[in-house]
Structures are given as structure tokens and as C-alpha cells.
Motif scaffolding. Structure first.
Motif, PDB file in Angstrom:
ATOM      1  N   ASN A  74     -18.313  -1.243 -26.924  1.00 10.85           N
ATOM      2  CA  ASN A  74     -17.180  -0.764 -27.713  1.00 10.85           C
ATOM      3  C   ASN A  74     -17.127  -1.408 -29.095  1.00 10.85           C
ATOM      4  OD1 ASN A  74     -16.455   0.974 -25.693  1.00 10.85           O
ATOM      5  ND2 ASN A  74     -14.740  -0.285 -24.950  1.00 10.85           N
ATOM      6  N   ALA A  75     -17.589  -2.644 -29.201  1.00 10.28           N
ATOM      7  CA  ALA A  75     -17.579  -3.317 -30.497  1.00 10.28           C
ATOM      8  C   ALA A  75     -18.507  -2.635 -31.491  1.00 10.28           C
ATOM      9  CB  ALA A  75     -17.975  -4.774 -30.328  1.00 10.28           C
ATOM     10  N   LYS A  76     -19.475  -1.880 -30.978  1.00 10.01           N
ATOM     11  CA  LYS A  76     -20.419  -1.163 -31.838  1.00 10.01           C
ATOM     12  C   LYS A  76     -20.201   0.340 -31.816  1.00 10.01           C
ATOM     13  CE  LYS A  76     -24.150  -4.581 -31.528  1.00 10.01           C
ATOM     14  NZ  LYS A  76     -25.595  -4.797 -31.216  1.00 10.01           N
ATOM     15  N   ASN A  77     -19.165   0.789 -31.120  1.00 12.38           N
ATOM     16  CA  ASN A  77     -18.889   2.228 -31.014  1.00 12.38           C
ATOM     17  C   ASN A  77     -20.122   3.002 -30.560  1.00 12.38           C
ATOM     18  OD1 ASN A  77     -16.350   1.633 -31.921  1.00 12.38           O
ATOM     19  ND2 ASN A  77     -16.448   2.875 -33.772  1.00 12.38           N
ATOM     20  N   THR A  78     -20.819   2.458 -29.584  1.00 12.14           N
ATOM     21  CA  THR A  78     -22.087   3.043 -29.175  1.00 12.14           C
ATOM     22  C   THR A  78     -22.177   3.140 -27.652  1.00 12.14           C
ATOM     23  OG1 THR A  78     -23.183   2.151 -31.138  1.00 12.14           O
ATOM     24  CG2 THR A  78     -24.597   2.842 -29.327  1.00 12.14           C
ATOM     25  N   VAL A  79     -22.722   4.248 -27.191  1.00 11.17           N
ATOM     26  CA  VAL A  79     -23.021   4.448 -25.782  1.00 11.17           C
ATOM     27  C   VAL A  79     -24.529   4.639 -25.644  1.00 11.17           C
ATOM     28  CG1 VAL A  79     -22.593   6.947 -25.881  1.00 11.17           C
ATOM     29  CG2 VAL A  79     -22.435   5.740 -23.692  1.00 11.17           C
ATOM     30  N   TYR A  80     -25.069   4.160 -24.537  1.00 15.75           N
ATOM     31  CA  TYR A  80     -26.511   4.183 -24.324  1.00 15.75           C
ATOM     32  C   TYR A  80     -26.849   4.914 -23.031  1.00 15.75           C
ATOM     33  CZ  TYR A  80     -25.955   0.228 -27.522  1.00 15.75           C
ATOM     34  OH  TYR A  80     -25.597  -0.574 -28.577  1.00 15.75           O
ATOM     35  N   LEU A  81     -28.073   5.404 -22.972  1.00 14.74           N
ATOM     36  CA  LEU A  81     -28.605   5.950 -21.729  1.00 14.74           C
ATOM     37  C   LEU A  81     -30.029   5.418 -21.579  1.00 14.74           C
ATOM     38  CD1 LEU A  81     -27.973   7.852 -19.330  1.00 14.74           C
ATOM     39  CD2 LEU A  81     -29.237   9.635 -20.578  1.00 14.74           C
ATOM     40  N   GLN A  82     -30.188   4.483 -20.667  1.00 15.81           N
ATOM     41  CA  GLN A  82     -31.508   3.952 -20.362  1.00 15.81           C
ATOM     42  C   GLN A  82     -32.146   4.857 -19.323  1.00 15.81           C
ATOM     43  OE1 GLN A  82     -33.263   1.220 -21.651  1.00 15.81           O
ATOM     44  NE2 GLN A  82     -34.948   2.050 -20.431  1.00 15.81           N
ATOM     45  N   MET A  83     -33.294   5.413 -19.638  1.00 13.49           N
ATOM     46  CA  MET A  83     -33.962   6.372 -18.756  1.00 13.49           C
ATOM     47  C   MET A  83     -35.304   5.796 -18.346  1.00 13.49           C
ATOM     48  SD  MET A  83     -33.066   9.950 -20.699  1.00 13.49           S
ATOM     49  CE  MET A  83     -34.169   9.623 -22.055  1.00 13.49           C
ATOM     50  N   ASN A  84     -35.450   5.548 -17.063  1.00 15.93           N
ATOM     51  CA  ASN A  84     -36.693   5.014 -16.507  1.00 15.93           C
ATOM     52  C   ASN A  84     -37.326   6.020 -15.553  1.00 15.93           C
ATOM     53  OD1 ASN A  84     -36.166   2.551 -17.844  1.00 15.93           O
ATOM     54  ND2 ASN A  84     -35.017   1.771 -16.089  1.00 15.93           N
ATOM     55  N   SER A  85     -38.566   5.804 -15.240  1.00 16.00           N
ATOM     56  CA  SER A  85     -39.289   6.674 -14.301  1.00 16.00           C
ATOM     57  C   SER A  85     -39.119   8.147 -14.668  1.00 16.00           C
ATOM     58  CB  SER A  85     -38.803   6.433 -12.860  1.00 16.00           C
ATOM     59  OG  SER A  85     -38.966   5.091 -12.491  1.00 16.00           O
ATOM     60  N   LEU A  86     -39.318   8.441 -15.906  1.00 14.66           N
ATOM     61  CA  LEU A  86     -39.098   9.804 -16.397  1.00 14.66           C
ATOM     62  C   LEU A  86     -40.078  10.789 -15.781  1.00 14.66           C
ATOM     63  CD1 LEU A  86     -38.254   8.918 -20.066  1.00 14.66           C
ATOM     64  CD2 LEU A  86     -36.811  10.299 -18.565  1.00 14.66           C
ATOM     65  N   LYS A  87     -39.582  12.001 -15.582  1.00 16.26           N
ATOM     66  CA  LYS A  87     -40.359  13.070 -14.981  1.00 16.26           C
ATOM     67  C   LYS A  87     -40.428  14.246 -15.965  1.00 16.26           C
ATOM     68  CE  LYS A  87     -38.323  11.895 -10.475  1.00 16.26           C
ATOM     69  NZ  LYS A  87     -37.550  12.423  -9.317  1.00 16.26           N
ATOM     70  N   PRO A  88     -41.435  15.082 -15.839  1.00 16.15           N
ATOM     71  CA  PRO A  88     -41.503  16.253 -16.727  1.00 16.15           C
ATOM     72  C   PRO A  88     -40.230  17.106 -16.676  1.00 16.15           C
ATOM     73  CG  PRO A  88     -43.598  15.939 -15.637  1.00 16.15           C
ATOM     74  CD  PRO A  88     -42.644  14.949 -15.023  1.00 16.15           C
ATOM     75  N   GLU A  89     -39.598  17.174 -15.530  1.00 12.76           N
ATOM     76  CA  GLU A  89     -38.375  17.971 -15.409  1.00 12.76           C
ATOM     77  C   GLU A  89     -37.178  17.347 -16.123  1.00 12.76           C
ATOM     78  OE1 GLU A  89     -40.382  16.914 -12.929  1.00 12.76           O
ATOM     79  OE2 GLU A  89     -39.216  16.426 -11.112  1.00 12.76           O
ATOM     80  N   ASP A  90     -37.331  16.140 -16.640  1.00  9.34           N
ATOM     81  CA  ASP A  90     -36.283  15.535 -17.469  1.00  9.34           C
ATOM     82  C   ASP A  90     -36.349  16.028 -18.918  1.00  9.34           C
ATOM     83  OD1 ASP A  90     -36.807  12.467 -15.701  1.00  9.34           O
ATOM     84  OD2 ASP A  90     -35.146  13.873 -15.433  1.00  9.34           O
ATOM     85  N   THR A  91     -37.359  16.797 -19.245  1.00 13.36           N
ATOM     86  CA  THR A  91     -37.503  17.332 -20.594  1.00 13.36           C
ATOM     87  C   THR A  91     -36.307  18.209 -20.944  1.00 13.36           C
ATOM     88  OG1 THR A  91     -39.921  17.246 -20.557  1.00 13.36           O
ATOM     89  CG2 THR A  91     -38.895  18.808 -22.090  1.00 13.36           C
ATOM     90  N   ALA A  92     -35.640  17.875 -22.035  1.00 13.99           N
ATOM     91  CA  ALA A  92     -34.438  18.600 -22.446  1.00 13.99           C
ATOM     92  C   ALA A  92     -33.929  18.019 -23.756  1.00 13.99           C
ATOM     93  CB  ALA A  92     -33.350  18.481 -21.386  1.00 13.99           C
ATOM     94  N   VAL A  93     -32.968  18.696 -24.333  1.00  9.07           N
ATOM     95  CA  VAL A  93     -32.182  18.103 -25.414  1.00  9.07           C
ATOM     96  C   VAL A  93     -31.019  17.368 -24.758  1.00  9.07           C
ATOM     97  CG1 VAL A  93     -30.785  18.517 -27.469  1.00  9.07           C
ATOM     98  CG2 VAL A  93     -32.831  19.906 -27.039  1.00  9.07           C
ATOM     99  N   TYR A  94     -30.852  16.109 -25.130  1.00  7.92           N
ATOM    100  CA  TYR A  94     -29.799  15.282 -24.556  1.00  7.92           C
ATOM    101  C   TYR A  94     -28.659  15.130 -25.564  1.00  7.92           C
ATOM    102  CZ  TYR A  94     -32.635  14.066 -20.539  1.00  7.92           C
ATOM    103  OH  TYR A  94     -33.355  14.124 -19.364  1.00  7.92           O
ATOM    104  N   TYR A  95     -27.454  15.368 -25.066  1.00  7.59           N
ATOM    105  CA  TYR A  95     -26.257  15.323 -25.897  1.00  7.59           C
ATOM    106  C   TYR A  95     -25.305  14.246 -25.403  1.00  7.59           C
ATOM    107  CZ  TYR A  95     -27.685  20.077 -27.196  1.00  7.59           C
ATOM    108  OH  TYR A  95     -28.378  21.181 -27.634  1.00  7.59           O
ATOM    109  N   CYS A  96     -24.667  13.542 -26.319  1.00  7.38           N
ATOM    110  CA  CYS A  96     -23.560  12.695 -25.909  1.00  7.38           C
ATOM    111  C   CYS A  96     -22.257  13.409 -26.250  1.00  7.38           C
ATOM    112  CB  CYS A  96     -23.623  11.312 -26.532  1.00  7.38           C
ATOM    113  SG  CYS A  96     -23.185  11.208 -28.267  1.00  7.38           S
ATOM    114  N   ALA A  97     -21.218  13.045 -25.522  1.00 11.29           N
ATOM    115  CA  ALA A  97     -19.934  13.698 -25.676  1.00 11.29           C
ATOM    116  C   ALA A  97     -18.822  12.701 -25.397  1.00 11.29           C
ATOM    117  CB  ALA A  97     -19.837  14.895 -24.733  1.00 11.29           C
ATOM    118  N   ALA A  98     -17.659  12.973 -26.000  1.00 13.39           N
ATOM    119  CA  ALA A  98     -16.490  12.103 -25.849  1.00 13.39           C
ATOM    120  C   ALA A  98     -15.333  12.885 -25.245  1.00 13.39           C
ATOM    121  CB  ALA A  98     -16.083  11.534 -27.206  1.00 13.39           C
ATOM    122  N   GLU A  99     -14.664  12.252 -24.298  1.00 13.05           N
ATOM    123  CA  GLU A  99     -13.580  12.918 -23.577  1.00 13.05           C
ATOM    124  C   GLU A  99     -12.367  12.003 -23.572  1.00 13.05           C
ATOM    125  OE1 GLU A  99     -11.020  13.604 -20.526  1.00 13.05           O
ATOM    126  OE2 GLU A  99     -12.721  12.481 -19.748  1.00 13.05           O
ATOM    127  N   GLY A 100     -11.221  12.524 -24.031  1.00 13.48           N
ATOM    128  CA  GLY A 100     -10.072  11.693 -24.331  1.00 13.48           C
ATOM    129  C   GLY A 100      -9.022  11.547 -23.243  1.00 13.48           C
TER     130      GLY A 100
END
Length: 124
Positions: A74-100
Motif C-alpha cells: 500500500n505504501a507504493k500503491n502497487t499490487v503484484y502477481l507472482q506467476m510460477n510454473s507457467l503453462k502455455p494455457e496461461d498465455t493471455a493479456v493480464y489486467y489489474c482492477a480495483a474494486e471499492g
């Protein structure tokens, strides 16, 4: 003006890792649930992961459990997604979103703000 800017996407071989970041501005970041969604060509946008305002609660889609980890600073206003063991089916455009509403939800309809997305391509 609210802005969510994703970064960290790219091309990786199957079994590899990537770390996505989403920097937010124009909103009180600590008051928002943050989520990651993805959309592959020809498919609908789908939920990947979400994290509560203070990081105390998380939710994951079944297909990423044990492989992806969502976190936030929160101090950096940043959210992360660590993705390990990636598979070909993970191929996509990844979006972040905020919900209030302060309630973790997997429904894209509930999210108020969206980033432009970052491409993740996993080769076999």
C-alpha cells in the motif's frame, strides 16, 4: 483521474516465472480490493486472483492455486502477481482492477477501474 498501469509481462518458456506489477494512482489505494484478470484470444475475461485492502485475505481461481501469488504494498500503491510454473494455457493479456466495496469478489462487473493490460506469452 484513476490510472492502473500494469508491467512485467513478456515471453517465457513453460515452467518459467514472471512477476506482474500494477501501479495505481488517482485513488486511495488502501481502500480498494485489487484483482487480476486475464483474457486469452477468443475467450472471455476470467478471474485470476484478488486481495483485500490490507492484504489479509486473498482469493484465487482454481487453475492458478499453488502457482500464482497475489500481494500488495500500500505504501507504493502497487499490487503484484507472482506467476510460477507457467503453462502455455496461461498465455493471455493480464489486467489489474480495483474494486471499492472492500469485499473480495471474482466478478469482473464489480470492479470499478481497469488497467490497459500486459501480455503474457508462455511457449511450450
Amino acid at each position: 483521474q484513476v490510472q492502473l498501469v500494469e508491467s512485467g509481462g513478456g515471453l517465457v518458456q513453460a515452467g518459467g516465472s514472471l512477476r506482474l506489477s500494477c501501479a495505481a494512482s488517482g485513488l486511495t489505494f488502501s481502500r480498494y480490493v485489487m484483482g487480476w484478470f486475464r483474457q486469452a484470444p477468443g475467450k472471455e475475461r476470467e478471474f485470476v486472483a484478488a486481495i483485500s485492502w490490507n492484504g489479509g485475505s486473498t482469493a484465487y481461481a482454481d487453475f492458478v492455486k499453488g502457482r500464482f501469488t497475489i500481494s500488495r504494498t500500500n505504501a507504493k500503491n502497487t499490487v503484484y502477481l507472482q506467476m510460477n510454473s507457467l503453462k502455455p494455457e496461461d498465455t493471455a493479456v493480464y489486467y489489474c482492477a480495483a474494486e471499492g466495496s472492500l469485499v473480495i469478489t471474482q466478478s469482473a462487473m464489480m470492479y470499478d477501474y481497469w488497467g490497459q493490460g500486459t501480455q503474457v506469452t508462455v511457449s511450450s
